[in-house]
Design a protein around this motif. Structure first.
Motif, PDB file in Angstrom:
ATOM      1  N   LYS A 152     -33.223 -41.121  47.405  1.00 19.93           N
ATOM      2  CA  LYS A 152     -32.964 -42.484  47.859  1.00 19.93           C
ATOM      3  C   LYS A 152     -31.484 -42.774  48.104  1.00 19.93           C
ATOM      4  O   LYS A 152     -31.140 -43.753  48.736  1.00 19.93           O
ATOM      5  CB  LYS A 152     -33.529 -43.485  46.858  1.00 19.93           C
ATOM      6  N   ASP A 178     -28.908 -38.247  35.596  1.00 20.64           N
ATOM      7  CA  ASP A 178     -29.826 -38.813  34.605  1.00 20.64           C
ATOM      8  C   ASP A 178     -30.735 -37.766  33.972  1.00 20.64           C
ATOM      9  O   ASP A 178     -31.703 -38.103  33.290  1.00 20.64           O
ATOM     10  CB  ASP A 178     -30.668 -39.937  35.228  1.00 20.64           C
ATOM     11  N   GLY A 179     -30.428 -36.502  34.187  1.00 16.66           N
ATOM     12  CA  GLY A 179     -31.143 -35.441  33.500  1.00 16.66           C
ATOM     13  C   GLY A 179     -32.625 -35.372  33.801  1.00 16.66           C
ATOM     14  O   GLY A 179     -33.417 -35.016  32.931  1.00 16.66           O
ATOM     15  N   ASN A 180     -33.023 -35.720  35.037  1.00 14.56           N
ATOM     16  CA  ASN A 180     -34.452 -35.637  35.355  1.00 14.56           C
ATOM     17  C   ASN A 180     -34.755 -34.440  36.247  1.00 14.56           C
ATOM     18  O   ASN A 180     -35.772 -34.392  36.921  1.00 14.56           O
ATOM     19  CB  ASN A 180     -34.948 -36.941  36.019  1.00 14.56           C
ATOM     20  N   ASP A 181     -33.848 -33.505  36.257  1.00 13.76           N
ATOM     21  CA  ASP A 181     -33.990 -32.248  37.009  1.00 13.76           C
ATOM     22  C   ASP A 181     -33.908 -32.442  38.518  1.00 13.76           C
ATOM     23  O   ASP A 181     -34.256 -31.542  39.286  1.00 13.76           O
ATOM     24  CB  ASP A 181     -35.310 -31.530  36.660  1.00 13.76           C
ATOM     25  N   ILE A 182     -33.515 -33.622  38.958  1.00 15.86           N
ATOM     26  CA  ILE A 182     -33.292 -33.843  40.387  1.00 15.86           C
ATOM     27  C   ILE A 182     -31.851 -34.294  40.560  1.00 15.86           C
ATOM     28  O   ILE A 182     -31.418 -35.254  39.921  1.00 15.86           O
ATOM     29  CB  ILE A 182     -34.249 -34.917  40.954  1.00 15.86           C
ATOM     30  N   GLN A 213     -33.342 -44.521  42.207  1.00 17.80           N
ATOM     31  CA  GLN A 213     -33.070 -43.094  42.048  1.00 17.80           C
ATOM     32  C   GLN A 213     -32.655 -42.756  40.615  1.00 17.80           C
ATOM     33  O   GLN A 213     -32.943 -41.677  40.118  1.00 17.80           O
ATOM     34  CB  GLN A 213     -31.963 -42.664  43.023  1.00 17.80           C
ATOM     35  N   PRO A 270     -33.327 -44.472  37.284  1.00 11.98           N
ATOM     36  CA  PRO A 270     -33.953 -45.576  36.548  1.00 11.98           C
ATOM     37  C   PRO A 270     -33.223 -45.925  35.246  1.00 11.98           C
ATOM     38  O   PRO A 270     -33.341 -47.044  34.759  1.00 11.98           O
ATOM     39  CB  PRO A 270     -35.367 -45.068  36.263  1.00 11.98           C
ATOM     40  N   HIS A 292     -31.382 -49.165  34.921  1.00 14.76           N
ATOM     41  CA  HIS A 292     -32.176 -50.366  34.692  1.00 14.76           C
ATOM     42  C   HIS A 292     -32.115 -50.747  33.215  1.00 14.76           C
ATOM     43  O   HIS A 292     -32.117 -51.931  32.859  1.00 14.76           O
ATOM     44  CB  HIS A 292     -33.615 -50.081  35.100  1.00 14.76           C
ATOM     45  N   LYS A 293     -32.066 -49.734  32.392  1.00 13.40           N
ATOM     46  CA  LYS A 293     -32.045 -49.998  30.957  1.00 13.40           C
ATOM     47  C   LYS A 293     -30.664 -50.482  30.518  1.00 13.40           C
ATOM     48  O   LYS A 293     -30.527 -51.233  29.573  1.00 13.40           O
ATOM     49  CB  LYS A 293     -32.430 -48.729  30.197  1.00 13.40           C
ATOM     50  N   ARG A 338     -18.885 -39.073  30.385  1.00 10.10           N
ATOM     51  CA  ARG A 338     -19.708 -37.883  30.148  1.00 10.10           C
ATOM     52  C   ARG A 338     -20.697 -37.682  31.299  1.00 10.10           C
ATOM     53  O   ARG A 338     -20.901 -36.568  31.768  1.00 10.10           O
ATOM     54  CB  ARG A 338     -20.469 -38.054  28.827  1.00 10.10           C
ATOM     55  N   GLU A 339     -21.277 -38.785  31.784  1.00 10.90           N
ATOM     56  CA  GLU A 339     -22.212 -38.665  32.914  1.00 10.90           C
ATOM     57  C   GLU A 339     -21.473 -38.189  34.162  1.00 10.90           C
ATOM     58  O   GLU A 339     -21.941 -37.293  34.870  1.00 10.90           O
ATOM     59  CB  GLU A 339     -22.879 -40.019  33.184  1.00 10.90           C
ATOM     60  N   LYS A 385     -20.516 -34.539  34.632  1.00  4.36           N
ATOM     61  CA  LYS A 385     -21.555 -33.580  35.050  1.00  4.36           C
ATOM     62  C   LYS A 385     -21.639 -33.464  36.576  1.00  4.36           C
ATOM     63  O   LYS A 385     -22.366 -32.638  37.094  1.00  4.36           O
ATOM     64  CB  LYS A 385     -22.933 -34.041  34.537  1.00  4.36           C
TER      65      LYS A 385
END
Lengths: 1085, 298
Positions: free
Chosen positions: A633, A900-904, A929, A931, A934-935, A955-956, A959
């Motif tokens: 997205k 976000d560590g979702n493998d994408i 893209q 999520p 949102h939190k 840290r994010e 990466k």
């Protein structure tokens, strides 16, 4: 001695610098209204049953008109108020005014007035006033009122007598003589309101209603007759007309009409057919328009004698406001609206439409710097600083912003949607959620070309207002143009122009005959010192307002004007020579004589378009409907639309050049074999069985030297991913028993280019295959390849260097080190041009650039553009007309990685604004893209205005790999002894990406020219649509002919390949497009 | 008296010995939430992805999950215990230990405010917020017994983590749509997901993502997709609203409903998606129908 001099000079330098900084005084001073005698305020009071929730145009404000109603030489000012009474202020000189409203009888009777305009309706030489009203909605009463000027500072309301007493949802009106009968007609603009029925197919516009849409009212002996239907004027329930402008766009002598429609309805461009009818031509004329169109204005901003147009919208400039406000619609809804519902492409930002003179316009607002002026209402194009160029004033602001995303989220929640409008408590909470939208008005200095410079902070008083209607006039008769705005819930603003102190002017008043006494529709041309200016006499400009009926020119420091030509609406003309500046000329039609304008000498086109089907080329490229943004997205642009492959070669070995035109996914490519002046489509089953592949590039060549032409097709499409077989490029070797298909194993990237050359001089043609991206993992390094031809076998070699070139889009073989061996220059996206030096067949990267030059490069060719005998490198880039922004100092960034560590892996584009980097995307897309955001942030206001470093933790971000781009302009690398130096092209070549180039002697002058073309549509709606480039023929750095001048028809076409092909001794130009039919042109020589 | 003292001292020492030597954790957090254990477990799995260097080590049925969490420089071991009180309430106990500082923590916890306590509170709060957001934006309504019609589908088969099901669907959507477009197949109703294998404890799935199509005389050659015909069946049905990433909340609700009402099921949910997330609607309003095929004659 040296030290002393330096110390001595320092204070002087500082002084000069300081005085230089202070030199630019405010161009406009705000008038003290108490002293001036102005007490008008447009105060709008909400009620529980009538507010912005009930009436979408609650805060559109009233009108303002400037004109000399008593003919004393001083322009007077009229205001209309929404809920209050109108006011007429007589100009008493020295910027003092007298309220004569009651004496004049113009206070009005309506309960909701909107726009007001002045015009001499009855042709008696006195300006009358027409006031529009909203009637019939929520108990609003009254009718549009026409105050006829009695010539003695009194007026009589005679709208019924004249047939102008409409009870509708009127917003504005414009006076014009559309049929050139010498009498002023009226175009009345009404707006729609939201009903369940007003959303739907574009053909809603075909069914006229009384209250909404436009009305053309013909003046028949003092009575205005509605001729809308006969004239083909739309008046549908989806006609949200908020802006109207009149100009002779096509210079045929008849005034045309532009209507800006709010919301989903297209803006209309009514071209006057000269026979009482109009043809709505918006889709043909505009590549895209503003979406929530408000006011507009028309003037020749680039000195080419053609009226250009700006239409305003509501894109915020401020980062926090931008991210809290409604974003562009998403790509699927845009697709549905344009493809299923029949609307044109519209984007929520201002649109600057540069008139190209062929019925089409180039939209340049992003490049011009005028796309984002927040909640904008009125645009006024005029030479406010009197430097000869048109400047732009934009009024803006709204008391409450109903496009605030947190507000929208609240009112669209299921609990609220059922009670909103019915429950006071819910309404109050909703209203409280709408943030204040009072803002600074904008003003931009024009450059006389495409660019504007924001001078708001320098030229205007610092203040936040909700300014809606705006008009100009020379209130203090000092020659320059002052501005008056009607402000919601506040006093009006009178901006008094100070430029007469430093620059010269000429004002022209016109005295026409018959009923059109003010010469509405007349054209005036000014020439001085080689500068040409052009104006048309139309007074209704901006939004719900009319300006002084005077033509104004600025001349900077020049005091003598070479000549002025006036062409009256009936075609008669007069020419004045050697005129002094700083005066007001009063020109009478009585002194005009018949005139036939000399048409500019028409250039012989270089290219003559022929129908490809007449030559048997019945091909049309159809892009499959894969949308990259569904999967990723945050992609900056698509990868799936890079075809079609186009290859020329003698595939049937009969001595004539044939064509291979590739297909997209699931659609087979097609061969067109040349025979007897035409082409014949044939199927070659050995090759076509691979229709699953998306062909983006192809070459034909007899690789194995067996006398038969072979084919290599490079594939892409970006949909298949991982190690899907359809991603493999395929080599088709022509043998006695047919074509032998040999996939080139191991390379699953999306291809972009194939460039052939015998780089090692072994007699066999080798190939460079450029790859642009990895499917489903944009940002990952695609591996390109060098295919060494070993007797017909194509073997990948030197993988180490070719697998890490970057996101390659194009390449060219060129002996840049002049050692007799072909070197390779590779360009691509998010990378610098790569120079690969060939030393006996082995390539090494070398440096040839003096400075960083990372771009979104799309194309390259070697061409001697500076005509110095060596070949320079012409580079097609993304162009400057987009929301991408990059400079060497503040490069555009692309963060790439799995944040976000979702493998994408995601990509996040960030651009600099005021020294900080912000994501380009709106938060809905970011959250879709990623999520986890949102939190972290539950409200848009929590996220809005946050920099990329604030949105994500160190840290994010650590990466992520960061790519940069520091140049978006197309241009050329000038070949110089020490290397290459980059030179940008002019703005005309920066309106869209340059995707294709071809060097050839097109005009037969024994010298090569370079033809460049492009346009690209695979971007998110937030970018718009890059369709305004009509191609260009580059003869040299100083001689560049635009496509529309030489017969090319490429606006709104996304060009991928340019080739020339000979058919029976005649040369043709073949241009292939993505998702369209190819174009064929016969060369003139 | 001495005996009583000895008993008390003995009991205290036994208690201290138990606390120091036997109790395998140093800190405990308890709370309740209005959903089922399975849903909490999946939410932990999703949340775990946003934590650096953390991993879900083991899931035991719907009762227990152990997790390693790296937080503010410390490595913690979390053991989550779940107890379903009723259909919409789960009691959660988190037992937290820091293997590298076990003894120190045991000494400090009763007397001070050590780091493990601060971190445990922060971590639990962080998760609680995630869970609350998830529950706020998703809803499950059990409809009860229903039936599914037979249908012809064009499918892509996938194996993913349970939490990556929606990503898998996003990736395959365009391949399916371009195939049906290219071959002029008429799509009927909404796209579906049919779970073929579900390993709850390891959080993995094998499933078919399918477009239902109208029958055609001759099926086109299918290299990248598979045609599948699914038989009609009786099924338990639930209505789910919210982001499709977390639609498995409805699976757990259906499993619990089946268990409480004596239904035997295939344990392999089938999902029908009514909204296209690409149209940018509010995710709270996305609707899916979730079915769990019934295998007994109840």
């Amino acid at each position: 001695m040296v030290g002393w001099r330096m110390r001595g000079m320092l204070p002087l330098v500082v002084f000069l610098f300081a005085s230089g900084c202070n030199k630019e005084a405010k161009l406009f001073e705000k008038l003290d209204l108490d002293h001036a005698g102005i007490a008008f305020q447009n105060t709008v009071v909400s009620a529980p049953d009538f507010n912005i929730i009930d009436f979408v145009y609650f805060y559109n404000g009233g009108g303002v008109s400037i004109g000399d109603v008593n003919n004393d030489g001083l322009p007077d000012v009229f205001f209309s108020a929404n809920q209050g009474k109108n006011k007429l202020y007589l100009n008493k000189g020295n910027l003092t005014f007298e309220d004569i409203t009651d004496r004049a009888g113009v206070a009005g009777q309506n309960t909701w007035d909107t726009g007001s305009v002045m015009g001499d309706v009855n042709g008696d030489g006195y300006l009358d006033i027409y006031v529009c009203a909203v009637v019939g909605l929520k108990n609003l009463r009254g009718h549009n009122e026409l105050f006829i000027n009695n010539g003695d500072n009194t007026f009589s309301e005679r709208s019924e007598e004249y047939g102008l007493d409409f009870e509708a949802f009127s917003s504005s009106a414009s006076f014009l003589d559309f049929d050139l009968d010498g009498h002023l007609d009226v175009f009345l603009l009404n707006h729609a309101v939201h009903t369940p029925e007003s959303f739907g197919h574009a053909n809603l516009r075909n069914t006229r209603t009384d209250e909404t849409g436009g009305k053309l009212l013909k003046n028949e002996g003092g009575k205005f007759v509605d001729v809308s239907s006969e004239a083909n004027i739309y008046g549908g329930i989806n006609g949200y007309g908020l802006g109207v402008g009149v100009a002779d766009f096509n210079l045929d002598g008849y005034p045309d009409i532009y209507v800006g429609n709010d919301f989903h309805e297209d803006d209309y461009l009514y071209i006057n057919n000269g026979n009482g009818t109009f043809t709505e031509s918006g889709k043909k004329a505009f590549t895209c328009t503003s979406k929530f169109s408000m006011g507009n204005d028309i003037a020749d901003v680039n000195h080419d004698g053609l009226p250009d147009l700006i239409s305003l919208d509501m894109l915020p400039a401020d980062e926090a406001t931008l991210k809290k406000s409604v974003d562009e619609e998403n790509v699927d809804i845009l697709k549905m609206r344009t493809q299923q519902y029949g609307y044109n492409y519209q984007y929520p930002r201002n649109a600057l439409q540069i008139n190209l003179g062929n019925g089409q316009f180039a939209e340049t607002a992003l490049m011009s710097g005028v796309a984002a002026t927040d909640w904008s209402w009125s645009a006024l194009l005029a030479d406010f600083d009197q430097d000869t160029n048109q400047d732009l004033f934009v009024s803006n602001g709204i008391p409450h912003r109903p496009n605030d995303l947190d507000y929208i989220k609240y009112v669209s929640s299921e609990q609220v949607v059922n009670v909103i409008g019915n429950t006071k408590l819910a309404d109050e909470k909703a209203l409280a959620l709408m943030p204040d939208g009072a803002t600074q008005n904008f003003i931009f200095r024009g450059s006389g070309r495409y660019r504007f410079e924001d001078k708001s902070a320098r030229w205007l008083p610092k203040e936040k207002t909700c300014s809606t209607a705006a008009a100009w006039g020379d209130l203090d008769n000092d020659g320059d143009l002052d501005i008056v705005t009607n402000n919601v819930n506040g006093a009006p603003s009178f901006y008094i122009n100070q430029s007469n102190k430093s620059a010269h002017y000429l004002k022209i008043k016109l005295e026409d005959q018959n009923g059109n006494r003010f010469g509405i529709g007349a054209k005036v041309y000014s020439y001085h010192k080689g500068i040409f200016q052009y104006k048309e006499m139309f007074t209704v400009r901006g939004f719900q307002s009319s300006s002084e009926p005077v033509i104004h020119f600025g001349y900077g420091t020049h005091t003598n004007i070479d000549s002025i030509r006036v062409i009256w609406p009936d075609g008669n003309s007069q020419l004045l020579k050697n005129i002094s500046a700083d005066q007001t000329l009063i020109l009478s039609h009585a002194n005009a004589s018949s005139f036939r304008s000399k048409r500019a000498e028409k250039k012989e086109p270089t290219f003559f378009q022929v129908n490809p089907a007449d030559m048997g080329i019945t091909y049309q490229h159809v892009e499959d409907n894969y949308t990259d943004f569904h999967r990723l997205k945050l992609l900056p642009y698509q990868q799936s639309d890079r075809g079609p492959a186009t290859a020329l070669g003698d595939i049937d070995n009969d001595g004539k050049v044939d064509l291979y035109l590739g297909g997209s996914k699931h659609i087979p490519g097609q061969f067109f074999l040349q025979a007897n002046k035409t082409f014949k489509r044939v199927l070659i089953p050995d090759i076509l069985r691979d229709s699953l592949n998306e062909d983006v590039e192809a070459v034909m060549e007899d690789f194995d030297k067996n006398g038969k032409t072979d084919l290599l097709i490079a594939t892409g499409g970006a949909d298949f991913y991982n190690k899907s077989t359809p991603l493999l490029d395929t080599y088709y070797l022509s043998t006695d028993s047919g074509f032998l298909a040999m996939p080139i194993s191991g390379f699953y990237e999306n291809a972009s280019c194939i460039k052939k050359a015998d780089f090692d001089g072994d007699g066999y043609v080798d190939l460079f295959v450029g790859n642009e991206s990895v499917s489903n993992d944009f940002g990952a390094m695609p591996r390109s390849m060098l295919l060494h031809n070993e007797g017909g076998k194509l073997i990948t070699v030197q993988n180490e260097i070719f697998a890490s070139l970057g996101m390659v889009t194009d390449a060219t073989w060129e002996d840049f080190d002049r050692d007799g061996q072909l070197d390779l220059i590779v360009v691509g996206e998010w990378m610098e041009p790569v120079f690969l030096r060939n030393q006996s067949g082995t390539f090494t990267k070398v440096t040839r650039l003096g400075k960083k030059l990372s771009g979104l490069w799309q194309s390259i060719s070697a061409f001697d553009i500076d005509q110095d005998g060596d070949r320079d490198l012409v580079l097609g880039n993304w162009g400057l007309n987009s929301k991408f922004k990059a400079t060497e100092r503040n490069p555009m960034r692309m963060y790439y990685g799995d944040i976000d560590g979702n493998d994408i892996a995601e990509t996040i584009i960030a651009v600099e604004k005021n020294g900080h980097y912000y994501p380009l995307e709106g938060y809905d897309n970011l959250i879709a893209q990623i999520p986890s955001l949102h939190k972290k942030y539950t409200a848009y206001r929590d996220m809005a205005g946050r920099t990329i470093e604030e949105l994500f933790t160190p840290r994010e971000l650590s990466k992520m790999k960061v790519y940069e781009v520091d140049q978006l302009a197309s241009g050329y690398l000038r070949s110089e002894p020490q290397g290459y130096t980059f030179v940008e092209f002019a703005d005309e070549l920066q309106v869209a990406p340059i995707m294709a180039q071809h060097v050839y002697d097109f005009d037969g002058d024994a010298r090569d020219e370079l033809l460049v073309a492009g346009n690209y549509f695979g971007v998110q709606p937030l970018q718009g649509r890059f369709g305004s480039f009509g191609g260009a023929l580059i003869k040299s750095e100083s001689e560049i002919l635009l496509g529309i001048e030489i017969g090319l028809n490429l606006i709104n076409q996304s060009v991928r390949h340019i080739n020339t092909i000979g058919v029976e001794g005649q040369r043709y130009l073949l241009i292939t497009m993505n998702n369209g039919k190819p174009q064929v042109y016969r060369l003139s020589r | 008296m001495k005996k009583i003292v000895a008993i008390v001292v003995g009991a205290l020492m036994a208690g201290v010995a138990y606390y120091f030597l036997v109790v395998p954790y140093e800190f405990e957090v308890r709370f309740s939430t209005k959903t089922l254990p399975g849903d909490v477990i999946e939410t932990i799995r999703i949340w775990n992805r946003s934590l650096q260097q953390s991993k879900v080590e083991q899931v035991v049925g719907f009762n227990e999950l152990s997790q390693q969490i790296f937080w503010e420089g410390s490595k913690y071991h979390f053991v989550w215990k779940f107890e379903a009180i009723h259909d919409s309430l789960t009691k959660i106990v988190i037992r937290i230990s820091e293997p590298e500082n076990r003894l120190t923590n045991k000494i400090l916890v009763p007397f001070g405010n050590p780091k493990i306590e601060v971190d445990a509170a922060a971590i639990s709060k962080a998760f609680f917020d995630v869970l609350k957001t998830h529950l706020d934006i998703t809803r499950v309504k059990i409809i009860g017994e229903s039936s599914l019609d037979s249908t012809l589908c064009v499918c892509r088969s996938l194996k993913t983590d349970q939490v990556s099901k929606a990503n898998g669907m996003m990736s395959e959507y365009s391949l399916l749509i371009s195939f049906v477009d290219a071959h002029n197949l008429k799509v009927k109703n909404e796209p579906i997901v049919r779970i073929e294998e579900w390993d709850h404890e390891n959080g993995t799935l094998a499933f078919d993502f399918c477009f239902q199509i109208h029958p055609v005389d001759v099926l086109p050659p299918a290299e990248t997709v598979t045609f599948k015909k699914f038989r009609g069946t009786r099924a338990l049905k639930a209505e789910y609203r919210g982001n499709y990433i977390t639609s498995d909340r409805a699976w757990y609700a259906l499993l619990r409903y089946a268990e409480m009402n004596g239904y035997k099921t295939s344990g392999k949910p089938i999902e029908y998606f009514h909204d296209n997330p690409n149209l940018g609607m509010n995710e709270r309003n996305w609707k899916a129908e979730i079915y769990l095929p019934i295998t007994n004659g109840n």
